[in-house]
Design a protein around this motif. Structure first.
Motif, PDB file in Angstrom:
ATOM      1  N   THR A  37       2.759  -5.671   2.541  1.00 22.42           N
ATOM      2  CA  THR A  37       1.970  -6.491   3.458  1.00 22.42           C
ATOM      3  C   THR A  37       2.213  -7.979   3.263  1.00 22.42           C
ATOM      4  O   THR A  37       2.083  -8.748   4.209  1.00 22.42           O
TER       5      THR A  37
ATOM      6  N   SER B 152      -8.439  -7.531  -3.956  1.00 24.11           N
ATOM      7  CA  SER B 152      -7.706  -6.828  -2.911  1.00 24.11           C
ATOM      8  C   SER B 152      -7.591  -5.346  -3.248  1.00 24.11           C
ATOM      9  O   SER B 152      -7.610  -4.943  -4.412  1.00 24.11           O
ATOM     10  N   SER B 153      -7.480  -4.541  -2.218  1.00 25.91           N
ATOM     11  CA  SER B 153      -7.316  -3.101  -2.433  1.00 25.91           C
ATOM     12  C   SER B 153      -5.849  -2.711  -2.457  1.00 25.91           C
ATOM     13  O   SER B 153      -5.507  -1.554  -2.374  1.00 25.91           O
ATOM     14  N   LEU B 154      -4.983  -3.714  -2.568  1.00 27.72           N
ATOM     15  CA  LEU B 154      -3.554  -3.439  -2.519  1.00 27.72           C
ATOM     16  C   LEU B 154      -2.967  -3.433  -3.916  1.00 27.72           C
ATOM     17  O   LEU B 154      -3.517  -4.014  -4.845  1.00 27.72           O
TER      18      LEU B 154
ATOM     19  N   ARG C 184       5.505   3.652   2.171  1.00 28.24           N
ATOM     20  CA  ARG C 184       5.030   2.424   1.561  1.00 28.24           C
ATOM     21  C   ARG C 184       5.133   1.279   2.553  1.00 28.24           C
ATOM     22  O   ARG C 184       6.144   1.156   3.249  1.00 28.24           O
ATOM     23  N   GLN C 185       4.111   0.451   2.588  1.00 27.40           N
ATOM     24  CA  GLN C 185       4.176  -0.735   3.437  1.00 27.40           C
ATOM     25  C   GLN C 185       3.886  -1.966   2.615  1.00 27.40           C
ATOM     26  O   GLN C 185       2.829  -2.062   1.980  1.00 27.40           O
TER      27      GLN C 185
ATOM     28  N   LEU D 194       0.994   5.126   0.852  1.00 25.26           N
ATOM     29  CA  LEU D 194       0.235   6.155   1.559  1.00 25.26           C
ATOM     30  C   LEU D 194       0.456   7.528   0.934  1.00 25.26           C
ATOM     31  O   LEU D 194       1.424   7.737   0.193  1.00 25.26           O
TER      32      LEU D 194
ATOM     33  N   GLY E 250       0.408 -13.150   8.087  1.00 22.52           N
ATOM     34  CA  GLY E 250       0.029 -11.763   8.337  1.00 22.52           C
ATOM     35  C   GLY E 250       0.004 -11.440   9.818  1.00 22.52           C
ATOM     36  O   GLY E 250       0.485 -10.382  10.239  1.00 22.52           O
TER      37      GLY E 250
ATOM     38  N   ARG F  19       0.857  -1.171   0.000  1.00 22.86           N
ATOM     39  CA  ARG F  19       0.000   0.000   0.000  1.00 22.86           C
ATOM     40  C   ARG F  19       0.903   1.234   0.000  1.00 22.86           C
ATOM     41  O   ARG F  19       1.892   1.286   0.739  1.00 22.86           O
TER      42      ARG F  19
ATOM     43  N   VAL G  21     -13.338 -15.958  -2.501  1.00 21.46           N
ATOM     44  CA  VAL G  21     -14.544 -15.282  -2.047  1.00 21.46           C
ATOM     45  C   VAL G  21     -15.084 -14.305  -3.074  1.00 21.46           C
ATOM     46  O   VAL G  21     -16.051 -13.603  -2.806  1.00 21.46           O
ATOM     47  N   GLY G  22     -14.433 -14.226  -4.221  1.00 25.82           N
ATOM     48  CA  GLY G  22     -14.953 -13.364  -5.268  1.00 25.82           C
ATOM     49  C   GLY G  22     -14.738 -11.884  -5.047  1.00 25.82           C
ATOM     50  O   GLY G  22     -15.505 -11.058  -5.517  1.00 25.82           O
TER      51      GLY G  22
END
Lengths: 247, 247
Positions: free
Chosen positions: B81, B100-102, B78-79, B73, B145, B71, B96-97
DNA sequence: CGCGGGGTTGATTGGATTCAATAGGCGTGG
DNA sequence: CCACGCCTATTGAATCCAATCAACCCCGCG
């Protein structure tokens, strides 16, 4: 918006759980009934009670109260990895047949609902939507974990605290546990908050004070008041999309 | 132990993936064959290429190379994950359909294998073990994680770096990507390592030096040598149990 | 040969921890 | 009913780990 769920749900925690699941995946009346019949309501557990892993052999759902997963390191330092709020599964091990290596503790009077793993397996076959809802719940749990990684890695103290307060606001709103006036109960001490966001107790205290001075929040007696959600999300750099709650 | 997988696998990355899956859940010859037939080998992708989310609509497996989820910022921080190594699923959204927001980027020349989501769904119905293996992979990803959360929250700089080097040692050993002499390739700059463990580039550099001085590791030209695994795990407070690899 | 990226080192700054002490709230027991 | 003790919140001061700023080196490459 904040009490929409609340008015719909009344105050039966099992209905709250069903409502939460339905946000992940709609459940028909039959599936809901099946869950109602299969779930066993556990006793009221006092705060600071550690939950034994064997208590997690069933599929466990937090009906009311508050639970944290954490790891205790040799040097005495503690990190909380997960916050479990009412309507959440306590642990997702049942999906894959494993148990977590973390400890688990209540921070408030809590009640757990249990479904025998075997019974849940049958329900999952009978009602695929139930299985999908559980898997989505696990996926959101993972997304919350990734956000925590980002917070701990690159966010400042104020951003971390603002983030977690935002996150809880949205999560608790979804299950009707926020008041119409913009507050919610946060049964965690500042020390526990620090263990969750990776800050010392003292620094949590000072940072919360500075957040209060911005007017975004106020705190009293275990209650968080969101005074200005816009400002708080801005301070946090928070985007609730990862919670999959916009439905 | 370190090259057991390697000798068994030869060097076909699809076999490596099947081997990795089998560690989660044994797969019979039929299931393996079905996967072999369904998987499409993608082109070789250069380092520092960002993968578009639409490229993730299929079930994606990293066949070779190295991928990070991260991600960015607003303030430029920056991170990272997630670290994806060969044999791993690139993303678990297919379960799960969701997407990701990453962001997602290669740090080495990489090849991705793809299975059409629909085809994978059929395989999962036909071979339940395949589905279970995927779900276990997702569960281990979540466990990794949580360990990262613990590292970022309460571990010192040296512990964080030692932890991640241990983690990679065990993960890469499982897929035959460690040498018998105790080394593995780590195609990440010190800046990227810092983005993964929440430290500045400069501090990563100094901390790696101090780790080298302990004799636990040595580094050269993108290679990590584990000189003393006992010492390294002790320095990190590392317990590989969460990786579910002891099989 | 110049350039750029990655690694290394030193000096300085700063955010957060640690140590220490005080105040308030609450339950228990005298 | 009040005294005591404990836990939580709060504040101040000192310290420290890590970030930041700033060079410099090395090497591969155009």
């Amino acid at each position: 918006m904040s009490n929409f769920a609340g008015t719909l749900l009344g105050n039966d925690p099992v209905e709250r759980f069903l409502h939460r699941l339905s946000l992940f995946e709609p459940l028909d009346a039959e599936a809901r009934d099946a869950v109602r019949r299969s779930i066993n309501r556990g006793p009221l557990i006092p705060p600071l009670q550690e939950l034994q892993p064997d208590a997690l052999q069933d599929v466990s759902v937090l009906l009311s109260g508050w639970i944290c997963h954490f790891r205790l390191l040799g040097n005495g330092r503690r990190q909380i990895t997960t916050l479990v709020v009412p309507g959440d599964f306590v642990d997702f091990g049942f999906l894959v047949g494993t148990v977590s290596s973390l400890q688990c503790v209540t921070t408030a009077h809590s009640q757990i609902g249990r479904i025998r793993t075997r019974a849940f397996g049958k329900l999952a076959l009978q009602f695929p939507a139930l299985l999908r809802a559980s898997q989505r719940a696990a996926a959101v749990d993972a997304a919350i974990g990734r956000e925590r990684i980002i917070s701990l890695g690159v966010r400042t103290a104020a951003e971390r605290l603002a983030s977690i307060l935002c996150e809880l606001w949205f999560r608790l709103s979804a299950i009707g546990l926020t008041s119409a006036e913009g507050s919610y109960d946060l049964p965690m001490t500042q020390a526990e908050l620090g263990a969750a966001v990776g800050l010392s107790t003292v620094h949590v205290n000072r940072t919360l004070q500075s957040l209060r001075r911005t007017g975004a929040i106020s705190l009293q007696s275990g209650k968080v008041w969101i005074r200005d959600l816009e400002k708080l999300t801005a301070l946090a750099g928070f985007d609730p999309a990862y919670l999959s709650l916009q439905a």
